[in-house]
Design an enzyme around this catalytic site. Structure first.
Site, PDB file in Angstrom:
ATOM      1  N   HIS A  17      62.276  30.837  24.429  1.00 14.56           N
ATOM      2  CA  HIS A  17      62.812  32.019  23.738  1.00 14.56           C
ATOM      3  C   HIS A  17      62.581  31.899  22.229  1.00 14.56           C
ATOM      4  O   HIS A  17      62.168  32.853  21.570  1.00 14.56           O
ATOM      5  CB  HIS A  17      64.322  32.148  23.957  1.00 14.56           C
ATOM      6  CG  HIS A  17      64.737  32.425  25.376  1.00 14.56           C
ATOM      7  ND1 HIS A  17      65.724  31.716  26.015  1.00 14.56           N
ATOM      8  CD2 HIS A  17      64.318  33.354  26.274  1.00 14.56           C
ATOM      9  CE1 HIS A  17      65.898  32.195  27.233  1.00 14.56           C
ATOM     10  NE2 HIS A  17      65.054  33.177  27.429  1.00 14.56           N
ATOM     11  N   LYS A  41      73.922  39.022  38.475  1.00  5.57           N
ATOM     12  CA  LYS A  41      74.475  37.687  38.703  1.00  5.57           C
ATOM     13  C   LYS A  41      75.263  37.229  37.476  1.00  5.57           C
ATOM     14  O   LYS A  41      74.863  37.481  36.337  1.00  5.57           O
ATOM     15  CB  LYS A  41      73.361  36.698  39.054  1.00  5.57           C
ATOM     16  CG  LYS A  41      72.311  36.573  37.990  1.00  5.57           C
ATOM     17  CD  LYS A  41      71.315  35.469  38.298  1.00  5.57           C
ATOM     18  CE  LYS A  41      70.422  35.274  37.072  1.00  5.57           C
ATOM     19  NZ  LYS A  41      69.135  34.772  37.266  1.00  5.57           N
ATOM     20  N   ARG A  90      55.592  34.759  31.028  1.00  5.32           N
ATOM     21  CA  ARG A  90      55.266  33.372  31.359  1.00  5.32           C
ATOM     22  C   ARG A  90      54.187  33.280  32.408  1.00  5.32           C
ATOM     23  O   ARG A  90      53.306  32.446  32.332  1.00  5.32           O
ATOM     24  CB  ARG A  90      56.502  32.652  31.897  1.00  5.32           C
ATOM     25  CG  ARG A  90      57.401  32.115  30.852  1.00  5.32           C
ATOM     26  CD  ARG A  90      58.743  31.811  31.422  1.00  5.32           C
ATOM     27  NE  ARG A  90      59.387  33.045  31.836  1.00  5.32           N
ATOM     28  CZ  ARG A  90      60.656  33.132  32.179  1.00  5.32           C
ATOM     29  NH1 ARG A  90      61.408  32.060  32.219  1.00  5.32           N
ATOM     30  NH2 ARG A  90      61.176  34.295  32.515  1.00  5.32           N
ATOM     31  N   SER A 128      65.664  29.497  31.617  1.00  8.95           N
ATOM     32  CA  SER A 128      67.077  29.127  31.466  1.00  8.95           C
ATOM     33  C   SER A 128      67.611  28.520  32.761  1.00  8.95           C
ATOM     34  O   SER A 128      68.399  27.575  32.732  1.00  8.95           O
ATOM     35  CB  SER A 128      67.909  30.357  31.095  1.00  8.95           C
ATOM     36  OG  SER A 128      67.525  30.842  29.834  1.00  8.95           O
TER      37      SER A 128
HETATM   38  P1  ADP Z   1      65.102  33.672  31.686  1.00  6.72           P
HETATM   39  O1  ADP Z   1      64.042  34.490  32.383  1.00  6.72           O
HETATM   40  O2  ADP Z   1      64.633  32.337  31.211  1.00  6.72           O
HETATM   41  O3  ADP Z   1      66.424  33.630  32.376  1.00  6.72           O
HETATM   42  P2  ADP Z   1      65.923  35.795  29.848  1.00  6.72           P
HETATM   43  O4  ADP Z   1      66.394  36.758  30.863  1.00  6.72           O
HETATM   44  O5  ADP Z   1      66.903  35.429  28.794  1.00  6.72           O
HETATM   45  O6  ADP Z   1      65.373  34.404  30.337  1.00  6.72           O
HETATM   46  O7  ADP Z   1      64.572  36.325  29.222  1.00  6.72           O
HETATM   47  C1  ADP Z   1      64.452  37.059  28.053  1.00  6.72           C
HETATM   48  C2  ADP Z   1      63.006  37.258  27.717  1.00  6.72           C
HETATM   49  O8  ADP Z   1      62.418  36.015  27.349  1.00  6.72           O
HETATM   50  C3  ADP Z   1      62.121  37.807  28.822  1.00  6.72           C
HETATM   51  O9  ADP Z   1      61.189  38.702  28.234  1.00  6.72           O
HETATM   52  C4  ADP Z   1      61.417  36.569  29.354  1.00  6.72           C
HETATM   53  O10 ADP Z   1      60.173  36.891  29.938  1.00  6.72           O
HETATM   54  C5  ADP Z   1      61.237  35.785  28.080  1.00  6.72           C
HETATM   55  N1  ADP Z   1      61.072  34.343  28.284  1.00  6.72           N
HETATM   56  C6  ADP Z   1      61.953  33.493  28.863  1.00  6.72           C
HETATM   57  N2  ADP Z   1      61.476  32.226  28.858  1.00  6.72           N
HETATM   58  C7  ADP Z   1      60.258  32.279  28.257  1.00  6.72           C
HETATM   59  C8  ADP Z   1      59.241  31.304  27.966  1.00  6.72           C
HETATM   60  N3  ADP Z   1      59.381  30.016  28.320  1.00  6.72           N
HETATM   61  N4  ADP Z   1      58.103  31.728  27.351  1.00  6.72           N
HETATM   62  C9  ADP Z   1      57.963  33.035  27.031  1.00  6.72           C
HETATM   63  N5  ADP Z   1      58.873  33.991  27.273  1.00  6.72           N
HETATM   64  C10 ADP Z   1      60.014  33.625  27.874  1.00  6.72           C
END
Ligand code: ADP
Length: 160
Positions: A17, A41, A90, A128
């Site tokens: 992030h 969730k 990703r 996460s």
């Molecule tokens: P997660 O999918 O890890 O639970 P979030 O719902 O908080 O995370 O995701 C928020 C944004 O961050 C989304 O656009 C997701 O694709 C992006 N994101 C999460 N992890 C990464 C990563 N390792 N590299 C690039 N983008 C990421």
């Protein structure tokens, strides 16, 4: 003033992030990290904890702001005069969902653009959920999340 929004649950914020935040912040005047309240969730960390982690990690970055949000993203965007949604990608598995969200948002408000940034290859495997799983068994998360929040994550998740 160009205002971008990076929405997510940040449960908790990871180095993946953070990489997107730093790269996106260079493309706009202000980046709002929008922390989602309503998710099907239940999150492992409360809204207060997720916001606090982000604020600890982002302190010193003066064009980045952390704001909780619930409801429709397009309404949040309008309220904050934001033009562009930032999303990280990703893997192909992220694509279908993000594609649908981008088109739905475009339909709700044609003025809003969604911009996709490719993950840094270093963080392509990082989520996460993986951090939570590893931390709950006491595994090493030091390369996965910012140093300031490592102990706070163990504190909450490590199985007693
Ligand atoms: P997660 O999918 O890890 O639970 P979030 O719902 O908080 O995370 O995701 C928020 C944004 O961050 C989304 O656009 C997701 O694709 C992006 N994101 C999460 N992890 C990464 C990563 N390792 N590299 C690039 N983008 C990421």
């Amino acid at each position: 003033m160009r205002i971008f929004v990076y929405p997510g649950s940040f449960d908790p914020v990871t180095n993946g992030h953070l990489d997107i935040i730093d790269r996106a912040a260079k493309l706009c005047d202000k980046l709002i990290v929008a922390v989602l309240v309503n998710r099907s969730k239940a999150p492992a960390f409360t809204m207060e904890e997720r916001v606090s982690f982000l604020e600890q990690v982002l302190s010193g970055r003066d064009n980045v702001e952390v704001i909780p949000f619930s409801g429709l993203l397009v309404d949040f965007m309008k309220k904050h005069n934001a033009t562009t949604v930032i999303k990280g990608l990703r893997a192909v598995s992220d694509f279908e969902y993000e594609f649908q969200m981008a088109l739905l948002n475009k339909n709700l408000d044609p003025e809003i653009e969604t911009l996709f940034m490719m993950t840094n290859i270093k963080y392509s495997y990082l989520s996460s959920s993986a951090v939570k799983e590893i931390a709950s068994y006491g595994g090493n998360i030091r390369d996965l999340v910012p140093e300031q929040i490592v102990d706070q994550i163990y504190e909450k998740l490590r199985k007693k």
